[in-house]
Design a protein around this motif. Sequence first.
Motif, PDB file in Angstrom:
ATOM      1  N   GLU A  88       0.829  -1.206   0.000  1.00  0.00           N
ATOM      2  CA  GLU A  88       0.000   0.000   0.000  1.00  0.00           C
ATOM      3  C   GLU A  88       0.867   1.260   0.000  1.00  0.00           C
ATOM      4  O   GLU A  88       0.593   2.209  -0.738  1.00  0.00           O
ATOM      5  CB  GLU A  88      -0.946   0.002   1.201  1.00  0.00           C
ATOM      6  N   ILE A  89       1.909   1.256   0.812  1.00  0.00           N
ATOM      7  CA  ILE A  89       2.784   2.426   0.888  1.00  0.00           C
ATOM      8  C   ILE A  89       3.502   2.659  -0.437  1.00  0.00           C
ATOM      9  O   ILE A  89       3.567   3.795  -0.923  1.00  0.00           O
ATOM     10  CB  ILE A  89       3.782   2.291   2.063  1.00  0.00           C
ATOM     11  N   ILE A  90       4.009   1.600  -1.048  1.00  0.00           N
ATOM     12  CA  ILE A  90       4.686   1.728  -2.349  1.00  0.00           C
ATOM     13  C   ILE A  90       3.723   2.270  -3.402  1.00  0.00           C
ATOM     14  O   ILE A  90       4.060   3.169  -4.168  1.00  0.00           O
ATOM     15  CB  ILE A  90       5.250   0.359  -2.810  1.00  0.00           C
ATOM     16  N   LEU A 110       0.924   3.996  -2.980  1.00  0.00           N
ATOM     17  CA  LEU A 110       0.562   5.386  -2.696  1.00  0.00           C
ATOM     18  C   LEU A 110       1.680   6.350  -3.079  1.00  0.00           C
ATOM     19  O   LEU A 110       1.433   7.413  -3.654  1.00  0.00           O
ATOM     20  CB  LEU A 110       0.192   5.561  -1.220  1.00  0.00           C
ATOM     21  N   ARG A 111       2.913   5.995  -2.773  1.00  0.00           N
ATOM     22  CA  ARG A 111       4.041   6.893  -3.030  1.00  0.00           C
ATOM     23  C   ARG A 111       4.467   6.893  -4.497  1.00  0.00           C
ATOM     24  O   ARG A 111       4.562   7.934  -5.137  1.00  0.00           O
ATOM     25  CB  ARG A 111       5.227   6.506  -2.137  1.00  0.00           C
ATOM     26  N   GLU A 112       4.734   5.708  -5.033  1.00  0.00           N
ATOM     27  CA  GLU A 112       5.344   5.615  -6.354  1.00  0.00           C
ATOM     28  C   GLU A 112       4.342   5.664  -7.506  1.00  0.00           C
ATOM     29  O   GLU A 112       4.665   6.183  -8.569  1.00  0.00           O
ATOM     30  CB  GLU A 112       6.189   4.336  -6.457  1.00  0.00           C
ATOM     31  N   LEU A 113       3.157   5.130  -7.312  1.00  0.00           N
ATOM     32  CA  LEU A 113       2.181   5.104  -8.397  1.00  0.00           C
ATOM     33  C   LEU A 113       1.167   6.244  -8.304  1.00  0.00           C
ATOM     34  O   LEU A 113       0.768   6.807  -9.315  1.00  0.00           O
ATOM     35  CB  LEU A 113       1.456   3.754  -8.449  1.00  0.00           C
ATOM     36  N   GLU A 114       0.757   6.560  -7.079  1.00  0.00           N
ATOM     37  CA  GLU A 114      -0.233   7.627  -6.895  1.00  0.00           C
ATOM     38  C   GLU A 114       0.413   8.990  -6.658  1.00  0.00           C
ATOM     39  O   GLU A 114      -0.254  10.018  -6.735  1.00  0.00           O
ATOM     40  CB  GLU A 114      -1.161   7.286  -5.721  1.00  0.00           C
ATOM     41  N   GLY A 115       1.709   9.003  -6.327  1.00  0.00           N
ATOM     42  CA  GLY A 115       2.416  10.261  -6.135  1.00  0.00           C
ATOM     43  C   GLY A 115       2.092  10.992  -4.842  1.00  0.00           C
ATOM     44  O   GLY A 115       2.288  12.197  -4.746  1.00  0.00           O
ATOM     45  N   CYS A 116       1.608  10.264  -3.844  1.00  0.00           N
ATOM     46  CA  CYS A 116       1.258  10.895  -2.560  1.00  0.00           C
ATOM     47  C   CYS A 116       2.519  11.294  -1.795  1.00  0.00           C
ATOM     48  O   CYS A 116       3.546  10.622  -1.859  1.00  0.00           O
ATOM     49  CB  CYS A 116       0.439   9.929  -1.701  1.00  0.00           C
ATOM     50  N   SER A 117       2.419  12.362  -1.041  1.00  0.00           N
ATOM     51  CA  SER A 117       3.517  12.793  -0.170  1.00  0.00           C
ATOM     52  C   SER A 117       3.528  11.907   1.076  1.00  0.00           C
ATOM     53  O   SER A 117       2.560  11.198   1.371  1.00  0.00           O
ATOM     54  CB  SER A 117       3.320  14.249   0.247  1.00  0.00           C
ATOM     55  N   ILE A 143      -3.681   9.003   5.159  1.00  0.00           N
ATOM     56  CA  ILE A 143      -4.490   7.939   4.560  1.00  0.00           C
ATOM     57  C   ILE A 143      -4.428   6.666   5.387  1.00  0.00           C
ATOM     58  O   ILE A 143      -5.449   6.011   5.623  1.00  0.00           O
ATOM     59  CB  ILE A 143      -4.028   7.656   3.112  1.00  0.00           C
ATOM     60  N   MET A 144      -3.218   6.321   5.854  1.00  0.00           N
ATOM     61  CA  MET A 144      -3.024   5.060   6.569  1.00  0.00           C
ATOM     62  C   MET A 144      -3.142   5.210   8.084  1.00  0.00           C
ATOM     63  O   MET A 144      -3.042   4.222   8.802  1.00  0.00           O
ATOM     64  CB  MET A 144      -1.672   4.454   6.188  1.00  0.00           C
ATOM     65  N   SER A 192      11.061   2.631   3.034  1.00  0.00           N
ATOM     66  CA  SER A 192      12.430   2.160   2.814  1.00  0.00           C
ATOM     67  C   SER A 192      12.490   0.635   2.817  1.00  0.00           C
ATOM     68  O   SER A 192      13.107   0.027   1.932  1.00  0.00           O
ATOM     69  CB  SER A 192      13.347   2.723   3.904  1.00  0.00           C
ATOM     70  N   ARG A 193      11.847   0.023   3.771  1.00  0.00           N
ATOM     71  CA  ARG A 193      11.823  -1.448   3.835  1.00  0.00           C
ATOM     72  C   ARG A 193      11.081  -2.039   2.638  1.00  0.00           C
ATOM     73  O   ARG A 193      11.497  -3.058   2.082  1.00  0.00           O
ATOM     74  CB  ARG A 193      11.180  -1.901   5.134  1.00  0.00           C
ATOM     75  N   ALA A 194       9.995  -1.404   2.238  1.00  0.00           N
ATOM     76  CA  ALA A 194       9.219  -1.881   1.085  1.00  0.00           C
ATOM     77  C   ALA A 194      10.056  -1.811  -0.186  1.00  0.00           C
ATOM     78  O   ALA A 194      10.064  -2.757  -0.984  1.00  0.00           O
ATOM     79  CB  ALA A 194       7.944  -1.066   0.936  1.00  0.00           C
ATOM     80  N   ARG A 195      10.763  -0.723  -0.363  1.00  0.00           N
ATOM     81  CA  ARG A 195      11.615  -0.580  -1.550  1.00  0.00           C
ATOM     82  C   ARG A 195      12.708  -1.641  -1.559  1.00  0.00           C
ATOM     83  O   ARG A 195      13.016  -2.224  -2.598  1.00  0.00           O
ATOM     84  CB  ARG A 195      12.237   0.812  -1.591  1.00  0.00           C
TER      85      ARG A 195
END
Length: 95
Positions: free
Chosen positions: A42-44, A46-53, A60-61, A73-76
């Motif tokens: 979800e975090i990936i 939101l950040r990488e595909l949806e462009g959320c800050s 959101i979470m 960082s762990r997800a990446r």
Amino acid sequence: MAEFDEELHLQPAATPESITIANNERERLTRALEALPPRFREIIVLRELEGCSYKEIAAIMSIPIGTVMSSLSRARRQLCLALADRSCKEVVREM
């Protein structure tokens, strides 16, 4: 007279080989994303595909911003390892 679109003319034409490679890479990425724990996925997304800050993701979470940063960082890192890309080692070192 039609306007000249520089971007269209700078991109190489898609070949059957390049399309197949792109499809394979997309499938690898999809499988790697699906293998992540739901929170990391979800975090990936939101950040990488949806462009959320980070702040938007935290809201959101309903988690602290520091948790967003460490989880991202762990997800990446997990995503990178799942893809087993040679350039992954450089990406992990940069984090």
